[in-house]
Design an enzyme around this catalytic site. Structure first.
Site, PDB file in Angstrom:
ATOM      1  N   SER A  52       0.848  -1.185   0.000  1.00 26.49           N
ATOM      2  CA  SER A  52       0.000   0.000   0.000  1.00 26.49           C
ATOM      3  C   SER A  52       0.883   1.233   0.000  1.00 26.49           C
ATOM      4  O   SER A  52       1.873   1.287   0.739  1.00 26.49           O
ATOM      5  CB  SER A  52      -0.901  -0.004   1.234  1.00 26.49           C
ATOM      6  OG  SER A  52      -1.746   1.136   1.253  1.00 26.49           O
ATOM      7  N   HIS A  61       2.459  12.196  -1.248  1.00 27.22           N
ATOM      8  CA  HIS A  61       1.998  13.580  -1.133  1.00 27.22           C
ATOM      9  C   HIS A  61       3.108  14.519  -1.629  1.00 27.22           C
ATOM     10  O   HIS A  61       4.037  14.830  -0.875  1.00 27.22           O
ATOM     11  CB  HIS A  61       1.659  13.928   0.319  1.00 27.22           C
ATOM     12  CG  HIS A  61       0.470  13.208   0.873  1.00 27.22           C
ATOM     13  ND1 HIS A  61      -0.815  13.481   0.459  1.00 27.22           N
ATOM     14  CD2 HIS A  61       0.374  12.228   1.816  1.00 27.22           C
ATOM     15  CE1 HIS A  61      -1.658  12.704   1.129  1.00 27.22           C
ATOM     16  NE2 HIS A  61      -0.963  11.936   1.953  1.00 27.22           N
ATOM     17  N   HIS A  71      -6.147   7.506 -16.239  1.00 24.95           N
ATOM     18  CA  HIS A  71      -7.205   6.537 -16.537  1.00 24.95           C
ATOM     19  C   HIS A  71      -6.849   5.648 -17.722  1.00 24.95           C
ATOM     20  O   HIS A  71      -7.201   4.467 -17.735  1.00 24.95           O
ATOM     21  CB  HIS A  71      -8.533   7.263 -16.768  1.00 24.95           C
ATOM     22  CG  HIS A  71      -9.237   7.589 -15.491  1.00 24.95           C
ATOM     23  ND1 HIS A  71     -10.120   6.733 -14.880  1.00 24.95           N
ATOM     24  CD2 HIS A  71      -9.167   8.682 -14.684  1.00 24.95           C
ATOM     25  CE1 HIS A  71     -10.574   7.273 -13.759  1.00 24.95           C
ATOM     26  NE2 HIS A  71     -10.010   8.459 -13.620  1.00 24.95           N
ATOM     27  N   ARG A 124       0.419  -2.184  12.679  1.00 27.18           N
ATOM     28  CA  ARG A 124       1.320  -1.158  13.197  1.00 27.18           C
ATOM     29  C   ARG A 124       0.752   0.222  12.886  1.00 27.18           C
ATOM     30  O   ARG A 124       0.639   0.621  11.727  1.00 27.18           O
ATOM     31  CB  ARG A 124       2.706  -1.317  12.556  1.00 27.18           C
ATOM     32  CG  ARG A 124       3.758  -0.372  13.114  1.00 27.18           C
ATOM     33  CD  ARG A 124       5.120  -0.776  12.559  1.00 27.18           C
ATOM     34  NE  ARG A 124       6.181   0.037  13.132  1.00 27.18           N
ATOM     35  CZ  ARG A 124       6.716   1.095  12.521  1.00 27.18           C
ATOM     36  NH1 ARG A 124       6.267   1.481  11.323  1.00 27.18           N
ATOM     37  NH2 ARG A 124       7.695   1.770  13.087  1.00 27.18           N
ATOM     38  N   HIS A 165      -2.601   7.253  -4.597  1.00 25.52           N
ATOM     39  CA  HIS A 165      -2.695   6.091  -3.718  1.00 25.52           C
ATOM     40  C   HIS A 165      -2.744   4.838  -4.579  1.00 25.52           C
ATOM     41  O   HIS A 165      -3.347   4.833  -5.663  1.00 25.52           O
ATOM     42  CB  HIS A 165      -3.967   6.191  -2.858  1.00 25.52           C
ATOM     43  CG  HIS A 165      -4.445   4.879  -2.336  1.00 25.52           C
ATOM     44  ND1 HIS A 165      -5.491   4.182  -2.917  1.00 25.52           N
ATOM     45  CD2 HIS A 165      -4.022   4.124  -1.300  1.00 25.52           C
ATOM     46  CE1 HIS A 165      -5.689   3.068  -2.253  1.00 25.52           C
ATOM     47  NE2 HIS A 165      -4.822   2.998  -1.271  1.00 25.52           N
ATOM     48  N   ASN A 224      -2.849   0.328  -3.970  1.00 23.98           N
ATOM     49  CA  ASN A 224      -2.850  -0.790  -3.045  1.00 23.98           C
ATOM     50  C   ASN A 224      -3.140  -2.060  -3.821  1.00 23.98           C
ATOM     51  O   ASN A 224      -4.029  -2.083  -4.679  1.00 23.98           O
ATOM     52  CB  ASN A 224      -3.924  -0.575  -1.960  1.00 23.98           C
ATOM     53  CG  ASN A 224      -4.105  -1.776  -1.062  1.00 23.98           C
ATOM     54  OD1 ASN A 224      -4.889  -2.677  -1.354  1.00 23.98           O
ATOM     55  ND2 ASN A 224      -3.378  -1.790   0.035  1.00 23.98           N
ATOM     56  N   VAL A 225      -2.362  -3.103  -3.544  1.00 20.16           N
ATOM     57  CA  VAL A 225      -2.680  -4.439  -4.065  1.00 20.16           C
ATOM     58  C   VAL A 225      -2.509  -5.418  -2.907  1.00 20.16           C
ATOM     59  O   VAL A 225      -1.575  -5.300  -2.115  1.00 20.16           O
ATOM     60  CB  VAL A 225      -1.787  -4.845  -5.256  1.00 20.16           C
ATOM     61  CG1 VAL A 225      -2.215  -4.097  -6.524  1.00 20.16           C
ATOM     62  CG2 VAL A 225      -0.310  -4.595  -4.982  1.00 20.16           C
ATOM     63  N   ARG A 226      -3.407  -6.385  -2.818  1.00 20.73           N
ATOM     64  CA  ARG A 226      -3.404  -7.240  -1.636  1.00 20.73           C
ATOM     65  C   ARG A 226      -4.011  -8.611  -1.944  1.00 20.73           C
ATOM     66  O   ARG A 226      -4.774  -8.786  -2.902  1.00 20.73           O
ATOM     67  CB  ARG A 226      -4.184  -6.569  -0.512  1.00 20.73           C
ATOM     68  CG  ARG A 226      -5.626  -6.233  -0.883  1.00 20.73           C
ATOM     69  CD  ARG A 226      -6.292  -5.318   0.131  1.00 20.73           C
ATOM     70  NE  ARG A 226      -7.652  -4.984  -0.263  1.00 20.73           N
ATOM     71  CZ  ARG A 226      -7.979  -3.981  -1.075  1.00 20.73           C
ATOM     72  NH1 ARG A 226      -7.026  -3.195  -1.572  1.00 20.73           N
ATOM     73  NH2 ARG A 226      -9.234  -3.748  -1.399  1.00 20.73           N
TER      74      ARG A 226
END
Length: 304
Positions: free
Chosen positions: A93, A97, A148, A263, A107, A109-111
């Site tokens: 993740s 800024h 995009h 954390r 941003h 995120n891959v999970r």
């Protein structure tokens, strides 16, 4: 029975973290701090953080691999049948800024998540999730189209209908309901992905993760030398408040991390370093700040 190698997924994710950090360090000129951590209840991670860089005011690229004996409420709210199962989750993740208000926050995120069976006759329940989205302070149509288009191209191999669905999902997810306002210009978002088999889903997650640098860095290069002053910095700090509101009120990933004993420093690294709130502030009609609200925040088809 579904079989998969969590070691392969972990290797991809740690390699992705290294590659992205390397590209961002080359762009910024400063090095990320590396902070490894252990989770008492099981697992741990590697946080990579940059503060007060030459270009980025703050940013982090985190890897985590955590597990436990009982799923937190945020993970079972939509899947009550998984309550009480052992689980394992891993992902990368990031939030970046930039200091220059003409350069958007981004941003990604891959999970991967798996809940183990409760007996020998059941299969593991697994899914992938992720996506990326962009939050400009001063919108640029070419930049939004590029972001995009890169998302679209990453998803084309998995079906012509995937990008439109995940783009709509992103528009709906990154939306501040209490403000009736989008967080930014969107991107793509997906969760609970297990359709089409493990290899397809794993490939789709990899494609999204690999596309991030191609989606974001050209936009930063386009805007990084644009001059700005106190007005632009002030508006950036005000709009960053929306980012904080979304992450602390609506974001499921933040909630899962806190509920699962993750954390805290790593979970909250997504928050910007300088933020402002004002009571009932409105942009001046016809101003560049007003254009963000009228032209960029309402969901639209950027590839039309």
């Amino acid at each position: 029975m579904t079989t998969f190698d969590t070691g392969s997924i972990k290797n991809f994710l740690t390699s992705l973290q290294d590659r992205i950090v390397g590209e961002l360090e080359r762009f910024d000129g400063q090095s990320f701090r590396t902070d490894s951590w252990d989770r008492p209840a099981g697992g741990g991670g590697i946080s990579r953080l940059l503060e007060e860089g030459d270009f980025f005011e703050r940013g982090g690229v985190n890897f985590s691999h955590v597990m436990g004996d009982k799923l937190p409420p945020s993970a079972t709210a939509h899947r009550p049948e998984l309550a009480g199962r052992r689980w394992e989750a891993m992902g990368v993740s990031l939030v970046m800024h930039p200091r220059n208000p003409y350069c958007p926050t981004a941003h990604m995120n891959v999970r991967f998540f798996v809940a183990q069976p409760t007996d020998d006759t059941s299969e593991p329940v697994w899914w992938f999730g992720g996506g990326m989205d962009m939050t400009p302070y001063y919108g640029d149509s070419d930049d939004a189209r590029h972001f995009h288009q890169t998302c679209h191209d990453a998803l084309v191999p998995f079906g012509s209908d995937v990008y439109p669905r995940y783009k709509k999902w992103c528009d709906e997810y990154f939306f501040l309901k209490h403000r009736n306002e989008a967080r930014g210009v969107g991107g793509v978002f997906f969760d609970d992905l297990n359709e089409g088999g493990f290899e397809r889903c794993y490939g789709l997650m990899q494609s999204v993760g690999n596309a991030f640098i191609h989606a974001y860095l050209p936009i930063l290069a386009h805007q990084r030398d644009k001059a700005y002053g106190e007005r632009e910095r002030d508006f950036q700090a005000y709009r960053r408040g929306r980012y904080v509101e979304f992450n602390l009120v609506w974001d499921r990933g933040t909630l899962f991390g806190l509920q699962s004993g993750g954390r805290t420093e790593s979970i909250l690294m997504s928050l910007p370093p300088i933020v402002k709130w004002r009571y009932d502030w409105q942009p001046e009609p016809g101003s560049p700040e007003a254009t963000l609200y009228s032209e960029f925040l309402p969901p639209r088809d950027w590839l039309a």
